[in-house]
Write an enzyme that holds these catalytic residues in place. Structure first.
Site, PDB file in Angstrom:
ATOM      1  CG  ASP A  57      -7.912 -32.601 -84.427  1.00 43.64           C
ATOM      2  OD1 ASP A  57      -9.074 -32.974 -84.652  1.00 43.64           O
ATOM      3  OD2 ASP A  57      -7.312 -31.800 -85.162  1.00 43.64           O
ATOM      4  CG  HIS A  82      -4.000 -39.968 -86.954  1.00 45.46           C
ATOM      5  ND1 HIS A  82      -2.689 -40.200 -86.598  1.00 45.46           N
ATOM      6  CD2 HIS A  82      -4.198 -38.637 -86.755  1.00 45.46           C
ATOM      7  CE1 HIS A  82      -2.123 -39.079 -86.221  1.00 45.46           C
ATOM      8  NE2 HIS A  82      -3.022 -38.109 -86.295  1.00 45.46           N
ATOM      9  CG  ASP A 112      -5.030 -50.658 -90.426  1.00 42.35           C
ATOM     10  OD1 ASP A 112      -5.275 -49.524 -89.968  1.00 42.35           O
ATOM     11  OD2 ASP A 112      -5.532 -51.703 -89.981  1.00 42.35           O
ATOM     12  CD  GLU A 168      -7.142 -37.018 -89.187  1.00 36.02           C
ATOM     13  OE1 GLU A 168      -7.438 -37.721 -88.209  1.00 36.02           O
ATOM     14  OE2 GLU A 168      -6.426 -36.007 -89.120  1.00 36.02           O
TER      15      GLU A 168
END
Length: 762
Positions: free
Chosen positions: A118, A403, A446, A455
Site C-alpha cells: 500500500d 501483493h 504464490d 505481502e
C-alpha cells in the site's frame, strides 16, 4: 498491509518459549555433534573429503543450487525494492526503476517510502527500516563496497533521512516543536488499488508536539547511524533533538497507528537510539540511557515494534559483553535443517532479520551461527517444500505475484477481482522479499491476493539486506549482474552506478573496490602548484583498527615546521603492514584549529586500494580548504580510518607539500628527510620486519582466515588438496598444523580432531 499489524506482525514477548531447557538442549546437541565428528575421523584420514557424511547431513546442509550462495547478486537485488516504494517529488530523478515516478506531491513533509504493498507511510516501520539498513552498512561496509552497492545504500538511507528532517520542526534553540509521525490514513489508503502516481494528493498528515515518542526515537536512531556512516552533521543535529523530544514526553500516539502499527512502549526504541547516539558522540548520558532503558530480557527478534535485541546488540558494542545477546540468539538458532518460523505473518522477514542479528554476534563474539544462517538463507532462496525462491526476480523459480499495488498491473479492485496472479501490465518487483511460508512446515502459495504469504514491506527487506551483506562478508561468493528487467540504473561491482548497457561484471573478489559518488579518489586539484619539496613528519607508530574508537587520528600542524605564509596543497600518508597486503583504505582527511580542536573541516570520504605491504594515502587540497588551514596557530592535520582491510598497520611518515610562497627553498621530501629537530614524534613503536613463514601463523587451523577454527576450515583444506580452490598465503600458513611445509590430509585430520576436543593445535 491489508489487516491490522498487531495481528499480522505478531511481535510479542516469547521469552517463556525458550527460557526453560535451553542449556540442556545445547549441551545435548554439542554431544551429538562431537559423536558424529568422531565417527567420521577414520574416513577423513583415509581420503580428502569435505566433511564426514553424518555431520554434513545433520549440521552443515550445503545446497548445491547455483543461486543459493550468490550473495553478491542477492545483496544487489535486495536494495531495488526500495526504489519501487519511494514517495514524493524526487522519485523520478532518484529511483533506479524505469516504471516509477513522482507521487503524492501535495504532502506537507515530502519524501519517505510507502509502507508495503500500500502507500500509507507509518512512522515506526519508516524509522526501523532506515536504521536497520544503516546498521547493515555500518557492520558490513566492505560487502557493500566490494559488490558496488555502497552508493545505492546511501541513496536510500539519505532519502529516508531527508524525509525525517523535513518532518521535524525546530525552534531557534534546536528543540523539536512539532513533527510528522505519519502520512496517509490506513483505512482510506487500503480502499484504493492502483499505482501511487494516480492516487491523488489530498491525504492526511499526522503531526504532534508532545507524543509519538517511539517514532521520534526511531527517527533519531536512523539519523545517528546515517551520521556514523556518511558524516552529515545535520543528521546528528536532528537525531539529538528528536531523542530529547522522545525522552521529554514518553508518550505514544494512537491517532493513525492504532489498528496498524500500535506500540506498547518507547523504552526499547530509546535504548536503541541512545546506543547509536553514544557511538556517534561518546557522550556518557547516551551510554547510560542505552544500558538503563533496555528490557530485562529479550522477547522477540529485532523488529519495528520490539527493538530489545537491537538495543542489546548496540549495548554489546559499547560494553563488549555479548552474554545477553547470545543467550537469546543461541536459544533460537538451533536447528539448521528446520525453517525458523516465529510467526505466520512475514515469516521470511523474521527469519532473515534473525540471520542479520546472528551474523553480527558471530562477527563480534565467540559464538558462530554462520552455518545456521547459510542454511536458512538456502531455504529462503528455494530449498523448501514449495520449491520457490521468496525473493522476486532473483531466480527462475522466484515468487511472481507479490501483493503490491504499484507492481501488480491492475488499476482498481474491479480489475484485481479474485485473480491469483499479477495483471498483464505487471512490473517485476525486483528484490522484494515476500512474506514466505505461513508455518514451519513450509505452507506457501504464490497468490497476489494472499497478504499472509505474499505481502511485501519496507521492514521485510530491512533485515534481509543485512543478512545478504553479512553472508557475502562471510563467504564472498557470487557476482553482481549488469542487466535487470525494469531497472534503468544498475549498481554493481564494475561501476557504481551504471546505466545499461553496463560493463561486464567480474566476481567481486577479483575486482578492485570501486569508488562511490561520495568517495572520490581525490578532491579538486588545487589552483596553487605544489613546490618540489615537502615537510616530512616521521611518525613510525603502530595502530590497530577498531571501528568503535575515535575515527580521526590527529597530528599537530606545528610539528611539520611549515614556514609562515605557506599553504598546504597536498598530503601524503605513508603506511605499511606486516600482513599480506594493505588492501582497501577508506577514510577522510581534515583539519582542526586551535579555536576548536575537536571540530575539523573534513574532506569528502575517500577510498584507495594498495596491493602491497606499503603504500600512500593522498589528499590533494582545493584552494578553499588550503586557505582555511592555519598551520601556525594550532590545530591538527586529521586522518580518518573508516575502514582498512589489514586492521593492524603502521603510519611510517607524513609529508605535507605546500605552495612554497613563504619559503623559496623548502626541504626536499626524500626518504631521509626528517621534521625539524625541536619537534618530537608521538611514539616510538616501530613496525616489525616480516618474519619467517612459521611466525606468520595467526591461528593454527584457521585455513579460511576468519579468525575461527571450525568445520569450514576442514572443508577449505580438503578443497585445496583436491585443487578446487586455492588458499591464501596466510591460509596456507595457518593450515600447515603439522609443519611440513604444505597443507595435507594429516592437517585436515588434526583440525577435525581439534574441533571435537580430541587434540589441541599449538
Amino acid at each position: 498491509m491489508d489487516i491490522t499489524a498487531s495481528e499480522k506482525r505478531g511481535e510479542c514477548s516469547e521469552y517463556e518459549f525458550f527460557k526453560k531447557g535451553v542449556l540442556l538442549m545445547l549441551k545435548r546437541k554439542a554431544n551429538r555433534i562431537k559423536a558424529a565428528l568422531a565417527a567420521g575421523l577414520i574416513a577423513a584420514s583415509a581420503i580428502a573429503v569435505p566433511v564426514p557424511a553424518s555431520f554434513a547431513q545433520k549440521e552443515v546442509p550445503l545446497t548445491a543450487a547455483a543461486a543459493s550462495d550468490n550473495y553478491a547478486k542477492l545483496l544487489q537485488y535486495s536494495l531495488y525494492f526500495y526504489d519501487a516504494n519511494m514517495c514524493g517529488t524526487q522519485v523520478g530523478e532518484t529511483t533506479a526503476l524505469d516504471w516509477r515516478n513522482d507521487c503524492h506531491t501535495g504532502d506537507e513533509a515530502m519524501g519517505g517510502f510507502h509502507d508495503a504493498g500500500d502507500h500509507a507511510m507509518f512512522g515506526q516501520p519508516q524509522g526501523y527500516t532506515a536504521a536497520t539498513l544503516g546498521w547493515s552498512y555500518y557492520e558490513f561496509k566492505d560487502a557493500f563496497n566490494k559488490t558496488g552497492q555502497a552508493a545505492h545504500l546511501q541513496t536510500i538511507t539519505d532519502y529516508f533521512c531527508k524525509f525525517f528532517k523535513a518532518s521535524t520542526k525546530l525552534d531557534g534553540s534546536g528543540n523539536v516543536t512539532n513533527f510528522c509521525y505519519q502520512k496517509g490514513d490506513g483505512d482510506e489508503d487500503h480502499a484504493y488499488w492502483g499505482p501511487p502516481e494516480k492516487q491523488g494528493n489530498n491525504r492526511r498528515q499526522y503531526w504532534t508536539s508532545n507524543s509519538a515518542s517511539d517514532i521520534a526515537a526511531d527517527y533519531a536512531a536512523a539519523l545517528a547511524i546515517n551520521y556514523l556512516n556518511f558524516g552529515n552533521a545535520e543528521d546528528l543535529k536532528y537525531a539529538k533533538a528528536l531523542y530529547a523530544f522522545s525522552t521529554k514526553y514518553n508518550s505514544m500516539a494512537t491517532d493513525g497507528p492504532n489498528g496498524f502499527y500500535k506500540s506498547s512502549s518507547c523504552q526499547d526504541e530509546q535504548a536503541w537510539a541512545a546506543g547509536w547516539l553514544y557511538l556517534a558522540t561518546k557522550e556518557d548520558k547516551y551510554r547510560n540511557d542505552c544500558a538503563g532503558k533496555q528490557q530485562q530480557y529479550i522477547g522477540w527478534v529485532h523488529g519495528w515494534e520490539n527493538k530489545g535485541l537491537g538495543a542489546a546488540i548496540v549495548n554489546a558494542y559499547i560494553t563488549n559483553d555479548w552474554g545477553k545477546v547470545n543467550s537469546y540468539i543461541g536459544g533460537q538458532c538451533t536447528n539448521p535443517n528446520a525453517y525458523f518460523c516465529m510467526d505466520k505473518w512475514g515469516s521470511a522477514r523474521l527469519n532473515t532479520t534473525m540471520q542479520l542479528c546472528a551474523m553480527v554476534a558471530t562477527k563480534h563474539s565467540n559464538a558462530d551461527y554462520s552455518n545456521w544462517c547459510k542454511s536458512q538463507m538456502n531455504y529462503i532462496l528455494g530449498d523448501n517444500p514449495a520449491r520457490t525462491c521468496f525473493v522476486v526476480g532473483f531466480a527462475d523459480n522466484s515468487a511472481k505475484n507479490p501483493h503490491h499495488r504499484a507492481a501488480s498491473g491492475y488499476n482498481s479492485y474491479n480489475e484485481l477481482g479474485n485473480n491469483t496472479t499479477s495483471g498483464p501490465n505487471a512490473k517485476v518487483l525486483v528484490g522484494a522479499l515476500v512474506g514466505g511460508p505461513s508455518d514451519a512446515g513450509g505452507t506457501y502459495q504464490d497468490n497476489i491476493n494472499d497478504y499472509v504469504c505474499n505481502e511485501v514491506a519496507i521492514d521485510y527487506n530491512a533485515g534481509f539486506v543485512g543478512a545478504a551483506a553479512a553472508l557475502y562478508a562471510k563467504y564472498g561468493t557470487g557476482s553482481t549482474v549488469n542487466s535487470i528487467p525494469g531497472v534503468k540504473k544498475i549498481y554493481n561491482s564494475s561501476s557504481n552506478p551504471t546505466t545499461p548497457p553496463a560493463q561486464t561484471t567480474a566476481p567481486p573478489q577479483e575486482t578492485t573496490p570501486q569508488q562511490t559518488p561520495q568517495q572520490p579518489q581525490q578532491t579538486t586539484k588545487p589552483q596553487d602548484t605544489p613546490s618540489t619539496g615537502g615537510y616530512k613528519l616521521d611518525v613510525n607508530t603502530s595502530y590497530t583498527y577498531n571501528r568503535l574508537s575515535e575515527k580521526m587520528i590527529g597530528f599537530p600542524w606545528e610539528d611539520f615546521g611549515i614556514p609562515t605564509g605557506e599553504k598546504p596543497v597536498k598530503v601524503e600518508v605513508n603506511i605499511s603492514t606486516s600482513a599480506d597486503k594493505i588492501g582497501t583504505w577508506q577514510g577522510a582527511f581534515g583539519s582542526s584549529t586551535s579555536v576548536d580542536p575537536d571540530y575539523w573541516t573534513q574532506s569528502e570520504d575517500m577510498e584507495e586500494f594498495m596491493s602491497g605491504t606499503s603504500g600512500k594515502i593522498t589528499w590533494e587540497l582545493d584552494s578553499a580548504t588550503s586557505s582555511i588551514i592555519q598551520t601556525q596557530y594550532g590545530g591538527e592535520l586529521k586522518v580518518g580510518f573508516w575502514w582498512i582491510d589489514c586492521n593492524k598497520f603502521n603510519i611510517d611518515s607524513i609529508v605535507v607539500y605546500t605552495n612554497g610562497s613563504g619559503n623559496s627553498n623548502p626541504p626536499a621530501a626524500s626518504s631521509n628527510t626528517t621534521k625539524p629537530q625541536q619537534v618530537t614524534t608521538t611514539t616510538t613503536t616501530t613496525k616489525q620486519p616480516d618474519q619467517p613463514s612459521d611466525s606468520k601463523v595467526t591461528k593454527y587451523g584457521d585455513a579460511n582466515t576468519d579468525n575461527k577454527v571450525d568445520i569450514l576450515d576442514v572443508i577449505v583444506i580438503n578443497k585445496a588438496m583436491l585443487g578446487s580452490m586455492q588458499l591464501s598465503d596466510q591460509g596456507k600458513a595457518n593450515a600447515d598444523v603439522n609443519k611440513n611445509g604444505k597443507p595435507d590430509n594429516d592437517d585436515s585430520l588434526k583440525v577435525l580432531k581439534s574441533i571435537v576436543g580430541l587434540e589441541k593445535l599449538s
